[in-house]
Design a protein around this motif. Structure first.
Motif, short mmCIF file in Angstrom:
data_model
loop_
_atom_site.label_atom_id
_atom_site.label_comp_id
_atom_site.label_asym_id
_atom_site.label_seq_id
_atom_site.Cartn_x
_atom_site.Cartn_y
_atom_site.Cartn_z
N GLY A 138 0.81 -1.21 0.00
CA GLY A 138 0.00 0.00 0.00
C GLY A 138 0.84 1.25 0.00
O GLY A 138 1.89 1.32 -0.63
N THR A 139 0.39 2.23 0.75
CA THR A 139 1.06 3.52 0.84
C THR A 139 1.28 3.86 2.30
O THR A 139 0.42 3.62 3.14
CB THR A 139 0.19 4.61 0.18
N MET A 155 4.61 1.26 -0.75
CA MET A 155 5.19 0.13 -0.05
C MET A 155 5.07 -1.12 -0.92
O MET A 155 4.05 -1.32 -1.60
CB MET A 155 4.49 -0.10 1.28
N VAL A 156 6.11 -1.95 -0.90
CA VAL A 156 6.11 -3.20 -1.66
C VAL A 156 6.76 -4.30 -0.81
O VAL A 156 7.56 -4.04 0.06
CB VAL A 156 6.86 -3.07 -3.01
N ARG A 157 6.40 -5.53 -1.12
CA ARG A 157 7.07 -6.67 -0.49
C ARG A 157 8.47 -6.80 -1.08
O ARG A 157 8.67 -6.54 -2.26
CB ARG A 157 6.26 -7.94 -0.73
N PRO A 158 9.46 -7.22 -0.26
CA PRO A 158 10.83 -7.31 -0.76
C PRO A 158 11.00 -8.16 -2.02
O PRO A 158 11.84 -7.86 -2.85
CB PRO A 158 11.60 -7.94 0.41
N ASP A 159 10.20 -9.19 -2.18
CA ASP A 159 10.37 -10.10 -3.31
C ASP A 159 9.41 -9.81 -4.46
O ASP A 159 9.32 -10.60 -5.40
CB ASP A 159 10.20 -11.55 -2.84
N VAL A 216 9.35 0.79 -1.74
CA VAL A 216 10.25 0.40 -0.65
C VAL A 216 9.49 -0.47 0.35
O VAL A 216 8.26 -0.53 0.33
CB VAL A 216 10.85 1.62 0.07
N ASN A 217 10.24 -1.13 1.21
CA ASN A 217 9.62 -1.95 2.25
C ASN A 217 9.97 -1.39 3.63
O ASN A 217 10.86 -0.55 3.75
CB ASN A 217 10.02 -3.43 2.09
N PRO A 218 9.26 -1.80 4.66
CA PRO A 218 9.50 -1.25 5.99
C PRO A 218 10.93 -1.43 6.48
O PRO A 218 11.45 -0.56 7.19
CB PRO A 218 8.51 -2.03 6.88
#
Length: 138
Positions: free
Chosen positions: A17-18, A30-34, A40-42
């Protein structure tokens, strides 16, 4: 505790999400690492914040210890994984680059900074954090 500064961020959609600061100054996808998607991810955001905070705390600590930390750099590697006792946890490596500083002084500075940095204080005892120091040019 006397609060010097406070900010608020809101996430919508979690890792897909955002996330945005409520004052409107910053928003990120926001995106999942894979996932391979742009964003970017947390863990990346945590690494950015911790690196900036530690490097800033080091400047303050260096002044207190009468050391020159000019040109310092702090890198933070953040990993995420499954904890043996269940749930997920973070794993951190902090590498401080203090080129030209005597090794003993650098060690003293980094250890003192780790006691001052708010991120270090927040993670102490619940996240594995390893400190590394580079004093020579590679």
């Amino acid at each position: 505790m006397k609060i010097f500064y406070k900010t608020t961020a809101t996430a919508t959609g979690g890792r897909s999400g955002t996330s945005a600061l409520n004052d409107g100054s910053f928003s990120v996808q926001m995106v999942r690492p894979d996932s391979g998607d742009a964003g970017v991810n947390p863990e990346q955001l945590f690494a950015l914040g911790y690196a900036a905070c530690f490097d800033s705390a080091m400047d303050l600590t260096a002044k207190q210890l009468k050391l020159d930390s000019t040109g310092s750099k702090t890198s933070v590697d953040v990993g995420i994984g499954q904890r043996a006792e269940g749930g997920y946890g973070l794993d951190l490596d902090i590498t401080v680059h203090l080129l030209g500083m005597a090794r003993d002084d650098a060690q003293r500075l980094v250890e003192a900074t780790h006691q001052v940095c708010p991120y270090s204080n927040a993670t102490r005892g619940n996240i594995d954090v390893r400190l590394h120091i580079e004093t020579e040019e590679a």
